[in-house]
Motif scaffolding. Structure first.
Motif, PDB file in Angstrom:
ATOM      1  N   GLY A  16       0.798  -1.222   0.000  1.00  0.00           N
ATOM      2  CA  GLY A  16       0.000   0.000   0.000  1.00  0.00           C
ATOM      3  C   GLY A  16       0.828   1.267   0.000  1.00  0.00           C
ATOM      4  N   GLY A  17       2.055   1.188   0.514  1.00  0.00           N
ATOM      5  CA  GLY A  17       2.905   2.367   0.567  1.00  0.00           C
ATOM      6  C   GLY A  17       3.206   2.944  -0.799  1.00  0.00           C
ATOM      7  N   MET A  18       3.460   2.062  -1.770  1.00  0.00           N
ATOM      8  CA  MET A  18       3.761   2.535  -3.116  1.00  0.00           C
ATOM      9  C   MET A  18       2.573   3.293  -3.705  1.00  0.00           C
ATOM     10  SD  MET A  18       4.818   0.444  -6.567  1.00  0.00           S
ATOM     11  CE  MET A  18       3.131   0.249  -7.157  1.00  0.00           C
ATOM     12  N   PHE A  19       1.374   2.768  -3.491  1.00  0.00           N
ATOM     13  CA  PHE A  19       0.184   3.387  -4.072  1.00  0.00           C
ATOM     14  C   PHE A  19      -0.202   4.674  -3.349  1.00  0.00           C
ATOM     15  CE2 PHE A  19      -0.375  -1.030  -5.546  1.00  0.00           C
ATOM     16  CZ  PHE A  19      -0.484  -0.767  -6.903  1.00  0.00           C
ATOM     17  N   ALA A  20       0.105   4.768  -2.068  1.00  0.00           N
ATOM     18  CA  ALA A  20      -0.181   6.012  -1.345  1.00  0.00           C
ATOM     19  C   ALA A  20       0.544   7.181  -1.997  1.00  0.00           C
ATOM     20  CB  ALA A  20       0.232   5.877   0.122  1.00  0.00           C
ATOM     21  N   VAL A  21       1.751   6.932  -2.478  1.00  0.00           N
ATOM     22  CA  VAL A  21       2.542   7.975  -3.140  1.00  0.00           C
ATOM     23  C   VAL A  21       2.150   8.116  -4.605  1.00  0.00           C
ATOM     24  CG1 VAL A  21       4.877   8.584  -3.904  1.00  0.00           C
ATOM     25  CG2 VAL A  21       4.493   7.770  -1.571  1.00  0.00           C
ATOM     26  N   TYR A  22       2.052   6.983  -5.313  1.00  0.00           N
ATOM     27  CA  TYR A  22       1.894   7.035  -6.769  1.00  0.00           C
ATOM     28  C   TYR A  22       0.536   7.577  -7.196  1.00  0.00           C
ATOM     29  CZ  TYR A  22       2.519   5.701 -11.639  1.00  0.00           C
ATOM     30  OH  TYR A  22       2.650   5.727 -12.996  1.00  0.00           O
ATOM     31  N   THR A  23      -0.494   7.364  -6.396  1.00  0.00           N
ATOM     32  CA  THR A  23      -1.819   7.847  -6.762  1.00  0.00           C
ATOM     33  C   THR A  23      -1.832   9.355  -6.977  1.00  0.00           C
ATOM     34  OG1 THR A  23      -2.880   6.054  -5.534  1.00  0.00           O
ATOM     35  CG2 THR A  23      -4.236   7.981  -6.018  1.00  0.00           C
ATOM     36  N   TYR A  24      -1.075  10.070  -6.167  1.00  0.00           N
ATOM     37  CA  TYR A  24      -1.079  11.541  -6.227  1.00  0.00           C
ATOM     38  C   TYR A  24       0.242  12.100  -6.760  1.00  0.00           C
ATOM     39  CZ  TYR A  24      -5.081  10.455  -3.355  1.00  0.00           C
ATOM     40  OH  TYR A  24      -6.267   9.926  -2.900  1.00  0.00           O
ATOM     41  N   ILE A  25       0.955  11.281  -7.542  1.00  0.00           N
ATOM     42  CA  ILE A  25       2.289  11.660  -7.988  1.00  0.00           C
ATOM     43  C   ILE A  25       2.268  12.877  -8.903  1.00  0.00           C
ATOM     44  CG2 ILE A  25       2.282  10.078  -9.963  1.00  0.00           C
ATOM     45  CD1 ILE A  25       5.297  10.860  -7.692  1.00  0.00           C
ATOM     46  N   ALA A  26       1.235  13.003  -9.745  1.00  0.00           N
ATOM     47  CA  ALA A  26       1.203  14.106 -10.708  1.00  0.00           C
ATOM     48  C   ALA A  26       1.197  15.456  -9.988  1.00  0.00           C
ATOM     49  CB  ALA A  26      -0.017  13.983 -11.620  1.00  0.00           C
ATOM     50  N   THR A  27       0.304  15.618  -9.018  1.00  0.00           N
ATOM     51  CA  THR A  27       0.235  16.886  -8.288  1.00  0.00           C
ATOM     52  C   THR A  27       1.438  17.065  -7.372  1.00  0.00           C
ATOM     53  OG1 THR A  27      -2.172  16.769  -8.375  1.00  0.00           O
ATOM     54  CG2 THR A  27      -1.223  18.312  -6.797  1.00  0.00           C
ATOM     55  N   THR A  28       1.951  15.996  -6.807  1.00  0.00           N
ATOM     56  CA  THR A  28       3.155  16.086  -5.974  1.00  0.00           C
ATOM     57  C   THR A  28       4.315  16.663  -6.774  1.00  0.00           C
ATOM     58  OG1 THR A  28       2.456  14.151  -4.671  1.00  0.00           O
ATOM     59  CG2 THR A  28       4.778  14.789  -4.535  1.00  0.00           C
ATOM     60  N   LEU A  29       4.463  16.199  -8.005  1.00  0.00           N
ATOM     61  CA  LEU A  29       5.566  16.666  -8.840  1.00  0.00           C
ATOM     62  C   LEU A  29       5.404  18.129  -9.227  1.00  0.00           C
ATOM     63  CD1 LEU A  29       5.958  13.549 -11.167  1.00  0.00           C
ATOM     64  CD2 LEU A  29       7.515  14.260  -9.351  1.00  0.00           C
ATOM     65  N   THR A  30       4.174  18.553  -9.509  1.00  0.00           N
ATOM     66  CA  THR A  30       3.980  19.934  -9.966  1.00  0.00           C
ATOM     67  C   THR A  30       3.918  20.931  -8.815  1.00  0.00           C
ATOM     68  OG1 THR A  30       1.578  19.540 -10.064  1.00  0.00           O
ATOM     69  CG2 THR A  30       2.831  19.245 -12.100  1.00  0.00           C
ATOM     70  N   GLU A  31       3.218  20.582  -7.722  1.00  0.00           N
ATOM     71  CA  GLU A  31       3.009  21.547  -6.638  1.00  0.00           C
ATOM     72  C   GLU A  31       4.100  21.503  -5.568  1.00  0.00           C
ATOM     73  OE1 GLU A  31      -0.820  21.623  -4.907  1.00  0.00           O
ATOM     74  OE2 GLU A  31      -1.881  21.899  -6.817  1.00  0.00           O
ATOM     75  N   VAL A  32       4.650  20.327  -5.308  1.00  0.00           N
ATOM     76  CA  VAL A  32       5.670  20.205  -4.255  1.00  0.00           C
ATOM     77  C   VAL A  32       7.078  20.316  -4.840  1.00  0.00           C
ATOM     78  CG1 VAL A  32       6.585  18.760  -2.389  1.00  0.00           C
ATOM     79  CG2 VAL A  32       4.122  18.760  -2.878  1.00  0.00           C
ATOM     80  N   ALA A  33       7.338  19.559  -5.912  1.00  0.00           N
ATOM     81  CA  ALA A  33       8.670  19.578  -6.512  1.00  0.00           C
ATOM     82  C   ALA A  33       8.861  20.760  -7.456  1.00  0.00           C
ATOM     83  CB  ALA A  33       8.929  18.267  -7.253  1.00  0.00           C
ATOM     84  N   GLY A  34       7.760  21.426  -7.853  1.00  0.00           N
ATOM     85  CA  GLY A  34       7.868  22.572  -8.753  1.00  0.00           C
ATOM     86  C   GLY A  34       8.170  22.200 -10.180  1.00  0.00           C
ATOM     87  N   MET A  35       7.749  21.033 -10.599  1.00  0.00           N
ATOM     88  CA  MET A  35       8.029  20.540 -11.945  1.00  0.00           C
ATOM     89  C   MET A  35       6.926  20.980 -12.913  1.00  0.00           C
ATOM     90  SD  MET A  35       8.829  16.559 -12.916  1.00  0.00           S
ATOM     91  CE  MET A  35      10.128  16.479 -11.670  1.00  0.00           C
ATOM     92  N   ARG A  36       7.278  21.228 -14.162  1.00  0.00           N
ATOM     93  CA  ARG A  36       6.279  21.554 -15.177  1.00  0.00           C
ATOM     94  C   ARG A  36       5.410  20.338 -15.457  1.00  0.00           C
ATOM     95  NH1 ARG A  36       7.790  22.002 -19.897  1.00  0.00           N
ATOM     96  NH2 ARG A  36      10.004  21.466 -19.775  1.00  0.00           N
ATOM     97  N   ALA A  37       4.123  20.560 -15.730  1.00  0.00           N
ATOM     98  CA  ALA A  37       3.199  19.456 -15.977  1.00  0.00           C
ATOM     99  C   ALA A  37       3.641  18.607 -17.161  1.00  0.00           C
ATOM    100  CB  ALA A  37       1.787  19.999 -16.223  1.00  0.00           C
ATOM    101  N   GLY A  38       4.283  19.242 -18.144  1.00  0.00           N
ATOM    102  CA  GLY A  38       4.730  18.500 -19.318  1.00  0.00           C
ATOM    103  C   GLY A  38       5.808  17.479 -19.014  1.00  0.00           C
ATOM    104  N   LEU A  39       6.475  17.602 -17.857  1.00  0.00           N
ATOM    105  CA  LEU A  39       7.523  16.650 -17.480  1.00  0.00           C
ATOM    106  C   LEU A  39       6.991  15.481 -16.656  1.00  0.00           C
ATOM    107  CD1 LEU A  39      10.456  19.070 -16.548  1.00  0.00           C
ATOM    108  CD2 LEU A  39      10.203  17.694 -18.624  1.00  0.00           C
TER     109      LEU A  39
END
Length: 381
Positions: A209-232
């Motif tokens: 379950g740990g992997m899915f807890a992170v991966y489910t919300y990975i898109a927003t984590t990358l853009t809002e927390v890591a500051g990554m462009r959505a295209g990446l």
């Protein structure tokens, strides 16, 4: 084997692309992202329900015929996803799409293990699961990119097309699998009376379950927390998939040498990596590396769990192998739900990694209990 893996490729694409497109689905349906996460949980619950029911009720169906029927049902479920007019019908379509998942992988894994040379069962199972891992390298990033640019429904059009191609490949290339002994529903359901089967399933349901807890919300984590462009985001999803391929291969090789040791190693690695992802998520480069490692540790666990379940299930291997995917998708549902809970509580998009690390640690403790009971039972008798 390639035809069987192609089915895993389609299943992996439909299972994980929803997570990459969660912000798009939420926006299109005018709902919050944690609510949109229910579509992920619905698919996972479909797997949980479908795996034991289909494996038991179809115990007498010839294995090749069953594989084809399951992929036809999978394709129709994804067509229904494309046509869903509301979020409620989307959730229902995702549930239906998940029903064939566990049974397909259960029968395909058993077929691979039956055809494999002596001492290479885990490698053969890993080869089938490679389709699932490869989906995260090619299928999920490509479908996510398509969904972001043309609309999320187009991603599932691609999945339905993969399903059609898989049906054709299964009919053309898979043998009749006469080497697999037919059973009956009661024999298969007998797996549920074996404590080691149930405990191993619980380990997968919690630890994964740990992997899915992170991966489910990975898109927003990358853009809002890591500051990554959505295209990446599709690029990082591809890295996650490469990690799954590497972990799947390594897990298959190691499991042939020692199943229990491999399960322990995978879950310990997952706990450490998820804990580290809490900090890594705040940097785009570290987050990308973290996504690779999360995928690798999770995929490394799967061949060991699958092999162990088939070992402890005796004459109910089809149901046991199918239930492995029910357990992993229980982990999917639980992980997605708990991740949504901590986000909705205002703890931020890095908080699911803390939940994930906790689930991995709990999985380690449960597996320690499982192996202790197994040794105690062997010593006693």
């Amino acid at each position: 084997m390639l035809a069987l893996a192609l089915g895993g490729f389609g299943i992996g694409t439909t299972e994980f692309v929803t997570m990459g497109l969660l912000p798009d689905i939420a926006s299109a349906m005018r709902i919050s992202e944690p609510i949109a996460g229910h579509a992920v949980s619905a698919y996972a619950l479909g797997v949980v329900v479908g795996a034991p029911v289909i494996a038991a009720l179809c115990a007498r169906v010839p294995r090749k015929r069953l594989l084809v029927a399951l992929m036809v049902a999978f394709t129709l479920g994804n067509v229904a996803t494309v046509l869903a007019p509301s979020f409620q019908t989307l959730v229902l379509a995702r549930f239906v799409s998940g029903l064939p998942h566990g049974a397909y992988f259960g029968v395909a894994s058993l077929a691979a293990a039956t055809l494999a040379p002596v001492g290479q069962r885990a490698k053969a199972i890993a080869a089938v699961m490679l389709g699932l891992s490869a989906a995260n390298v090619v299928g999920v990033p490509a479908a996510t990119w398509l969904g972001q640019h043309l609309g999320w429904r187009d991603a599932f059009v691609v999945v339905a097309m993969i399903g059609v191609a898989t049906v054709a490949a299964l009919i053309r290339f898979v043998p009749e699998l006469t080497g697999i002994t037919a059973t009956n529903p009661m024999t298969e359901l007998g797996a549920l009376r074996r404590p080691q089967v149930l405990l191993t399933l619980l380990v997968g349901a919690v630890g994964f379950g740990g992997m899915f807890a992170v991966y489910t919300y990975i898109a927003t984590t990358l853009t809002e927390v890591a500051g990554m462009r959505a295209g990446l985001v599709p690029v990082v999803l591809m890295l996650f998939g490469v990690g799954m391929v590497v972990g799947n291969i390594v897990g298959g090789v190691l499991a042939d040498r020692g199943v229990d040791r491999t399960i322990y190693a995978a879950m310990i690695a997952m706990a450490v990596i998820l804990a580290g992802f809490v900090a890594a998520a705040h940097n785009p480069y570290a987050a990308a590396v973290g996504a690779f490692l999360v995928g690798a540790s999770g995929a490394m666990l799967s061949p060991g769990l699958q092999t162990r379940l088939m070992d402890v299930a005796a004459d109910a291997q089809t149901l046991a192998a199918a239930l492995n995917h029910a357990a992993l998708n229980t982990a999917n549902a639980v992980g997605a739900w708990l991740g949504g809970v901590v986000i909705a509580a205002g703890l931020g998009y890095s908080a699911p990694a803390i939940v994930g690390a906790g689930l991995a640690v709990l999985g380690i403790l449960l597996f320690r209990l499982t192996t202790w009971i197994a040794r105690r039972h062997t010593t006693h008798f």
